[in-house]
Design a protein around this motif. Structure first.
Motif, PDB file in Angstrom:
ATOM      1  N   TYR A  27      13.832  -2.572  -7.774  1.00 24.16           N
ATOM      2  CA  TYR A  27      14.405  -1.134  -7.786  1.00 24.16           C
ATOM      3  C   TYR A  27      13.497  -0.377  -8.489  1.00 24.16           C
ATOM      4  O   TYR A  27      14.048  -0.152  -9.879  1.00 24.16           O
ATOM      5  CB  TYR A  27      16.004  -1.399  -8.178  1.00 24.16           C
ATOM      6  N   ALA A  28      12.389   0.219  -8.073  1.00 28.54           N
ATOM      7  CA  ALA A  28      11.489   0.969  -9.112  1.00 28.54           C
ATOM      8  C   ALA A  28      10.852   2.110  -8.131  1.00 28.54           C
ATOM      9  O   ALA A  28      10.872   1.829  -6.895  1.00 28.54           O
ATOM     10  CB  ALA A  28      10.566  -0.042  -9.798  1.00 28.54           C
ATOM     11  N   TYR A  29      10.309   3.055  -8.864  1.00 23.93           N
ATOM     12  CA  TYR A  29       9.447   4.029  -8.356  1.00 23.93           C
ATOM     13  C   TYR A  29       8.085   3.555  -8.044  1.00 23.93           C
ATOM     14  O   TYR A  29       7.502   3.065  -9.084  1.00 23.93           O
ATOM     15  CB  TYR A  29       9.465   5.398  -9.043  1.00 23.93           C
ATOM     16  N   VAL A  30       7.765   4.013  -6.845  1.00 22.03           N
ATOM     17  CA  VAL A  30       6.204   3.577  -6.601  1.00 22.03           C
ATOM     18  C   VAL A  30       5.620   4.973  -6.359  1.00 22.03           C
ATOM     19  O   VAL A  30       6.097   5.591  -5.312  1.00 22.03           O
ATOM     20  CB  VAL A  30       5.891   2.829  -5.407  1.00 22.03           C
ATOM     21  N   ASP A  31       4.577   5.014  -6.807  1.00 23.39           N
ATOM     22  CA  ASP A  31       3.690   6.478  -6.705  1.00 23.39           C
ATOM     23  C   ASP A  31       3.138   6.639  -5.560  1.00 23.39           C
ATOM     24  O   ASP A  31       2.478   5.531  -4.909  1.00 23.39           O
ATOM     25  CB  ASP A  31       2.494   6.485  -7.921  1.00 23.39           C
ATOM     26  N   PRO A  32       3.217   7.734  -4.762  1.00 19.98           N
ATOM     27  CA  PRO A  32       2.699   7.440  -3.289  1.00 19.98           C
ATOM     28  C   PRO A  32       1.263   7.337  -3.181  1.00 19.98           C
ATOM     29  O   PRO A  32       0.533   6.844  -2.372  1.00 19.98           O
ATOM     30  CB  PRO A  32       2.939   9.072  -2.839  1.00 19.98           C
ATOM     31  N   GLY A  33       0.311   7.581  -4.434  1.00 18.82           N
ATOM     32  CA  GLY A  33      -1.171   7.222  -4.614  1.00 18.82           C
ATOM     33  C   GLY A  33      -1.349   5.730  -4.589  1.00 18.82           C
ATOM     34  O   GLY A  33      -2.587   5.377  -4.229  1.00 18.82           O
ATOM     35  N   SER A  34      -0.186   4.810  -4.848  1.00 21.25           N
ATOM     36  CA  SER A  34      -0.776   3.340  -5.104  1.00 21.25           C
ATOM     37  C   SER A  34      -1.043   2.918  -3.800  1.00 21.25           C
ATOM     38  O   SER A  34      -1.716   1.957  -3.787  1.00 21.25           O
ATOM     39  CB  SER A  34       0.570   2.859  -5.678  1.00 21.25           C
ATOM     40  N   GLY A  35      -0.191   3.456  -2.622  1.00 19.84           N
ATOM     41  CA  GLY A  35      -0.535   2.529  -1.383  1.00 19.84           C
ATOM     42  C   GLY A  35      -1.888   2.889  -0.927  1.00 19.84           C
ATOM     43  O   GLY A  35      -2.699   2.202  -0.378  1.00 19.84           O
ATOM     44  N   LEU A  36      -2.127   4.236  -1.044  1.00 24.46           N
ATOM     45  CA  LEU A  36      -3.547   4.709  -0.757  1.00 24.46           C
ATOM     46  C   LEU A  36      -4.658   3.883  -1.493  1.00 24.46           C
ATOM     47  O   LEU A  36      -5.791   3.611  -1.077  1.00 24.46           O
ATOM     48  CB  LEU A  36      -3.966   6.132  -0.986  1.00 24.46           C
ATOM     49  N   MET A  38      -4.427   1.058  -2.942  1.00 24.57           N
ATOM     50  CA  MET A  38      -4.232  -0.403  -2.241  1.00 24.57           C
ATOM     51  C   MET A  38      -5.185  -0.510  -0.936  1.00 24.57           C
ATOM     52  O   MET A  38      -5.786  -1.385  -0.836  1.00 24.57           O
ATOM     53  CB  MET A  38      -2.820  -0.831  -2.335  1.00 24.57           C
ATOM     54  N   PHE A  39      -4.883   0.316  -0.128  1.00 24.90           N
ATOM     55  CA  PHE A  39      -5.647   0.438   1.169  1.00 24.90           C
ATOM     56  C   PHE A  39      -6.873   0.618   0.951  1.00 24.90           C
ATOM     57  O   PHE A  39      -7.901   0.026   1.636  1.00 24.90           O
ATOM     58  CB  PHE A  39      -4.928   1.713   2.041  1.00 24.90           C
ATOM     59  N   GLN A  40      -7.405   1.505   0.066  1.00 22.09           N
ATOM     60  CA  GLN A  40      -8.702   1.571  -0.390  1.00 22.09           C
ATOM     61  C   GLN A  40      -9.627   0.339  -0.859  1.00 22.09           C
ATOM     62  O   GLN A  40     -10.669   0.032  -0.389  1.00 22.09           O
ATOM     63  CB  GLN A  40      -9.041   2.838  -1.367  1.00 22.09           C
ATOM     64  N   GLY A  41      -9.112  -0.289  -1.657  1.00 21.38           N
ATOM     65  CA  GLY A  41      -9.385  -1.601  -2.397  1.00 21.38           C
ATOM     66  C   GLY A  41      -9.626  -2.800  -1.034  1.00 21.38           C
ATOM     67  O   GLY A  41     -10.467  -3.375  -1.030  1.00 21.38           O
ATOM     68  N   ILE A  42      -8.513  -2.877  -0.248  1.00 24.13           N
ATOM     69  CA  ILE A  42      -8.513  -3.796   0.788  1.00 24.13           C
ATOM     70  C   ILE A  42      -9.739  -3.444   1.888  1.00 24.13           C
ATOM     71  O   ILE A  42     -10.488  -4.203   2.166  1.00 24.13           O
ATOM     72  CB  ILE A  42      -7.098  -3.957   1.376  1.00 24.13           C
ATOM     73  N   SER A  43      -9.812  -2.018   2.259  1.00 25.02           N
ATOM     74  CA  SER A  43     -10.985  -1.729   3.146  1.00 25.02           C
ATOM     75  C   SER A  43     -12.267  -2.082   2.447  1.00 25.02           C
ATOM     76  O   SER A  43     -13.283  -2.306   3.185  1.00 25.02           O
ATOM     77  CB  SER A  43     -10.614  -0.142   3.640  1.00 25.02           C
ATOM     78  N   ALA A  44     -12.249  -1.891   1.208  1.00 22.36           N
ATOM     79  CA  ALA A  44     -13.569  -1.947   0.338  1.00 22.36           C
ATOM     80  C   ALA A  44     -13.955  -3.415   0.363  1.00 22.36           C
ATOM     81  O   ALA A  44     -15.159  -3.756   0.627  1.00 22.36           O
ATOM     82  CB  ALA A  44     -13.802  -1.183  -0.966  1.00 22.36           C
ATOM     83  N   ALA A  45     -13.147  -4.371   0.392  1.00 23.75           N
ATOM     84  CA  ALA A  45     -13.435  -5.892   0.026  1.00 23.75           C
ATOM     85  C   ALA A  45     -13.798  -6.299   1.654  1.00 23.75           C
ATOM     86  O   ALA A  45     -14.560  -6.986   1.820  1.00 23.75           O
ATOM     87  CB  ALA A  45     -11.908  -6.679  -0.526  1.00 23.75           C
ATOM     88  N   VAL A  46     -13.085  -5.790   2.655  1.00 20.79           N
ATOM     89  CA  VAL A  46     -13.345  -6.233   4.108  1.00 20.79           C
ATOM     90  C   VAL A  46     -14.975  -5.767   4.373  1.00 20.79           C
ATOM     91  O   VAL A  46     -15.615  -6.237   4.853  1.00 20.79           O
ATOM     92  CB  VAL A  46     -12.315  -5.556   4.799  1.00 20.79           C
ATOM     93  N   THR A  47     -15.144  -4.409   4.116  1.00 21.07           N
ATOM     94  CA  THR A  47     -16.233  -3.857   4.271  1.00 21.07           C
ATOM     95  C   THR A  47     -17.712  -4.516   3.462  1.00 21.07           C
ATOM     96  O   THR A  47     -18.649  -4.914   4.169  1.00 21.07           O
ATOM     97  CB  THR A  47     -16.523  -2.364   4.033  1.00 21.07           C
ATOM     98  N   GLY A  48     -17.220  -4.673   2.245  1.00 24.24           N
ATOM     99  CA  GLY A  48     -18.386  -5.614   1.626  1.00 24.24           C
ATOM    100  C   GLY A  48     -18.465  -6.967   2.009  1.00 24.24           C
ATOM    101  O   GLY A  48     -19.701  -7.397   2.133  1.00 24.24           O
ATOM    102  N   THR A  49     -17.385  -7.763   2.481  1.00 23.65           N
ATOM    103  CA  THR A  49     -17.734  -8.932   2.888  1.00 23.65           C
ATOM    104  C   THR A  49     -18.543  -9.035   4.245  1.00 23.65           C
ATOM    105  O   THR A  49     -19.323  -9.637   4.420  1.00 23.65           O
ATOM    106  CB  THR A  49     -16.298  -9.501   3.298  1.00 23.65           C
ATOM    107  N   LEU A  50     -18.006  -7.881   4.992  1.00 18.39           N
ATOM    108  CA  LEU A  50     -18.932  -7.800   6.361  1.00 18.39           C
ATOM    109  C   LEU A  50     -20.383  -7.566   6.215  1.00 18.39           C
ATOM    110  O   LEU A  50     -21.154  -7.946   6.802  1.00 18.39           O
ATOM    111  CB  LEU A  50     -18.330  -6.747   7.288  1.00 18.39           C
ATOM    112  N   ILE A  51     -20.505  -6.650   5.343  1.00 19.01           N
ATOM    113  CA  ILE A  51     -21.946  -6.177   4.858  1.00 19.01           C
ATOM    114  C   ILE A  51     -22.612  -7.655   4.319  1.00 19.01           C
ATOM    115  O   ILE A  51     -23.734  -7.845   4.495  1.00 19.01           O
ATOM    116  CB  ILE A  51     -22.209  -5.037   4.069  1.00 19.01           C
ATOM    117  N   TYR A  52     -21.918  -8.455   3.223  1.00 17.94           N
ATOM    118  CA  TYR A  52     -22.699  -9.472   2.831  1.00 17.94           C
ATOM    119  C   TYR A  52     -23.209 -10.433   3.648  1.00 17.94           C
ATOM    120  O   TYR A  52     -24.104 -11.088   3.820  1.00 17.94           O
ATOM    121  CB  TYR A  52     -21.812 -10.050   1.758  1.00 17.94           C
TER     122      TYR A  52
END
Length: 75
Positions: A27-36, A38-52
């Motif tokens: 029961y806490a407040y989550v900043d709207p930018g936190s989701g973005l 997290m999405f950016q980190g996951i997409s960067a990890a997937v893209t980096g893995t595919l490039i590697y």
């Protein structure tokens, strides 16, 4: 190799599913930018893995010219 990749994917999905299932309510407040972020980190990890691993992934889907022109042994 395909068996190991399948095992890795199934294990990762199971860990994520169990992690989401057993989380207590927070029961806490989550900043709207936190989701973005997290999405950016996951997409960067997937893209980096595919490039590697791009050469190995390309080899899985594209047959080399040597394999296509090879004649089977007839003895």
């Amino acid at each position: 190799m395909a068996r190991k990749l399948t095992y890795l994917v199934v294990t990762a999905l199971l860990v994520v599913a169990l992690g989401c299932t057993f989380e207590p309510k927070a029961y806490a407040y989550v900043d709207p930018g936190s989701g973005l972020l997290m999405f950016q980190g996951i997409s960067a990890a997937v893209t980096g893995t595919l490039i590697y691993f791009r050469r190995k992934l390309k080899a899985l889907f594209i047959k080399s010219a040597k394999e296509e022109t090879e004649v089977p042994d007839t003895h």
